[in-house]
Write a protein that holds these residues in place. Structure first.
Motif, mmCIF file in Angstrom:
data_model
loop_
_atom_site.group_PDB
_atom_site.id
_atom_site.type_symbol
_atom_site.label_atom_id
_atom_site.label_comp_id
_atom_site.label_asym_id
_atom_site.label_seq_id
_atom_site.Cartn_x
_atom_site.Cartn_y
_atom_site.Cartn_z
ATOM 1 N N TYR A 1 0.807 -1.231 0.000
ATOM 2 C CA TYR A 1 0.000 0.000 0.000
ATOM 3 C C TYR A 1 0.840 1.283 0.000
ATOM 4 N N PRO A 2 1.918 1.340 0.805
ATOM 5 C CA PRO A 2 2.663 2.607 0.853
ATOM 6 C C PRO A 2 3.197 3.050 -0.509
ATOM 7 N N GLY A 3 3.568 2.098 -1.370
ATOM 8 C CA GLY A 3 4.056 2.459 -2.706
ATOM 9 C C GLY A 3 2.974 3.124 -3.537
ATOM 10 N N ALA A 4 1.763 2.590 -3.453
ATOM 11 C CA ALA A 4 0.645 3.176 -4.199
ATOM 12 C C ALA A 4 0.292 4.553 -3.635
ATOM 13 N N LEU A 5 0.282 4.642 -2.303
ATOM 14 C CA LEU A 5 -0.012 5.922 -1.657
ATOM 15 C C LEU A 5 0.999 6.991 -2.068
ATOM 16 N N ALA A 6 2.280 6.596 -2.168
ATOM 17 C CA ALA A 6 3.331 7.567 -2.529
ATOM 18 C C ALA A 6 3.062 8.170 -3.903
ATOM 19 N N LEU A 7 2.605 7.359 -4.858
ATOM 20 C CA LEU A 7 2.296 7.883 -6.195
ATOM 21 C C LEU A 7 1.189 8.933 -6.124
ATOM 22 N N VAL A 8 0.208 8.669 -5.265
ATOM 23 C CA VAL A 8 -0.905 9.620 -5.111
ATOM 24 C C VAL A 8 -0.403 10.909 -4.451
ATOM 25 N N LEU A 9 0.413 10.768 -3.408
ATOM 26 C CA LEU A 9 0.903 11.946 -2.678
ATOM 27 C C LEU A 9 1.823 12.797 -3.561
ATOM 28 N N ARG A 10 2.537 12.142 -4.479
ATOM 29 C CA ARG A 10 3.419 12.887 -5.399
ATOM 30 C C ARG A 10 2.650 13.503 -6.558
ATOM 31 N N GLY A 11 1.351 13.220 -6.637
ATOM 32 C CA GLY A 11 0.545 13.782 -7.720
ATOM 33 C C GLY A 11 0.686 13.029 -9.029
ATOM 34 N N GLU A 12 1.313 11.850 -8.999
ATOM 35 C CA GLU A 12 1.481 11.076 -10.242
ATOM 36 C C GLU A 12 0.238 10.253 -10.551
#
Ligand SMILES: [Zn+2]
Ligand SMILES: [Zn+2]
Length: 362
Positions: A308-319
């Motif tokens: 989950y954290p990898g997917a969340l990081a993409l969202v937080l980075r705006g990607e």
């Protein structure tokens, strides 16, 4: 510490509308937490339970909803580190101790807990869930993003994310998504963020337009093209993309028999087919194509919590953008909105938005 004034919307019987229910005396067990829900997505799986008669593992009545984000407002003795943290609750929470879990096949754990299936879920102000597997959300959130939007990460984003991870998508790849609605639209963005050249296929021009704005280099409307035309268009795009040109990575994200036919037909030498969408209906395929093309087909049941954290990081980075793909409604509209989703009257993924402000208050 108990929670006062918690309530939710439960399914009492298949085919009936959701009914408001008070949830008195919600208290966490030693390994559990109470999450004050910020948002909960409505998934096709919920419609399956409520309308199509797919049985829930815990007998009805049951509060549905397994795409949950919110804040931990009460924690059991062994889970106090989670207090006051903003979290995403994984849709599938493995037990961690069975043979499947010990073999790191977390998504096939037979003792898994799924909110809104094994116990009351997130169409509610509060939900009680196991603390293990919670995905912590770093704060503050970037501008334009608030906690309720993160709810859809718990299935609509992480399921294609896991499929893409298993497919081993790299910047050398061409990725094809068949069906770019609530799940495939996120898949397109994830694959593009990983550097792949992306093709989006759908029958809905508005979904294709959105995909073109969010990562797709080519969009194809399969309602006006036969399989041969689609194949030629994808092959030409792959050639022009400058990628290595070996083995398309194809993602079936429509969950329809027609989409499955199309996805299978697009398989090429060394190709990879990820089955992400679900339909109970059958399709006729020449399975030997897998052999003749030295191709691979694989499915995945959700996503293990540690991804989950990898997917969340993409969202937080705006990607990976969430807002263009969702519609927010207040929790108290749950019965009407759920009925609208069930009759396909809502184009985008629905999030039931629950709390705002004073989130530290239980
Ligand atoms: Zn779901
Ligand atoms: Zn297990």
């Amino acid at each position: 510490m108990g929670i006062d004034e918690a309530y939710g919307y439960r399914l009492v019987a298949v085919g009936e509308s959701l009914e408001r229910v008070e949830l008195p005396n919600l208290e966490p067990g030693p390994e559990e937490v109470i999450v004050k829900v910020a948002g909960c997505g409505i998934c096709h799986t919920d419609v399956g339970f409520a309308i199509e008669g797919v049985p829930t593992r815990k007998a009805l009545p049951l509060v549905l909803g397994h795409e949950i984000s919110g804040r931990v407002v009460a924690a059991g003795n062994n889970a106090t580190a989670w207090l006051r943290r903003t979290v995403i609750v994984p849709a599938v929470i493995p037990c961690g101790v069975c043979p499947a879990c010990r073999a790191e096949r977390l998504t096939i754990c037979r003792n898994q807990f799924m909110p809104g299936n094994d116990g009351d879920g997130g169409f509610a102000t509060h939900v009680r869930v196991p603390a293990r597997g919670l995905c912590p959300v770093p704060e503050p959130l970037p501008p334009g993003l608030s906690t309720e939007f993160l709810s859809v990460i718990a299935d609509a984003v992480t399921t294609p994310w896991e499929a893409i991870r298993r497919a081993g998508v790299t910047p050398d790849d061409v990725a094809v998504f068949v069906g770019v609605g609530g799940v495939g639209g996120f898949g397109v963005q994830i694959a593009a963020a990983l550097g792949a050249a992306v093709v989006a296929i759908d029958i809905d021009p508005s979904k294709l337009e959105l995909a073109a704005q969010h990562g797709a280099g080519l969009t194809l409307n399969s309602s006006s093209m036969n399989e041969r035309d689609l194949k030629v268009a994808v092959r030409n795009f792959a050639k022009q993309s400058g990628k290595r040109g070996i083995g398309l990575k194809i993602f079936e994200t429509s969950g329809t028999p027609a989409g499955q036919q199309t996805a299978f037909a697009l398989l090429d030498f060394g190709g990879y087919l990820a089955v992400v969408g679900f339909t109970p209906q059958k399709v006729e395929l020449r399975l030997s194509n897998l052999m003749a093309l030295d191709a691979t087909a694989r499915g995945n049941w959700g996503c293990p919590p540690d991804q989950y954290p990898g997917a969340l990081a993409l969202v937080l980075r705006g990607e990976v953008a969430i807002a263009p793909y969702v519609e927010l409604y207040p929790l108290d509209d749950a019965p009407a909105v759920f009925a609208a989703v069930a009759r396909h009257a809502v184009a985008r993924r629905v999030i039931l938005k629950v709390s705002n402000g004073n989130e530290d208050k239980p």
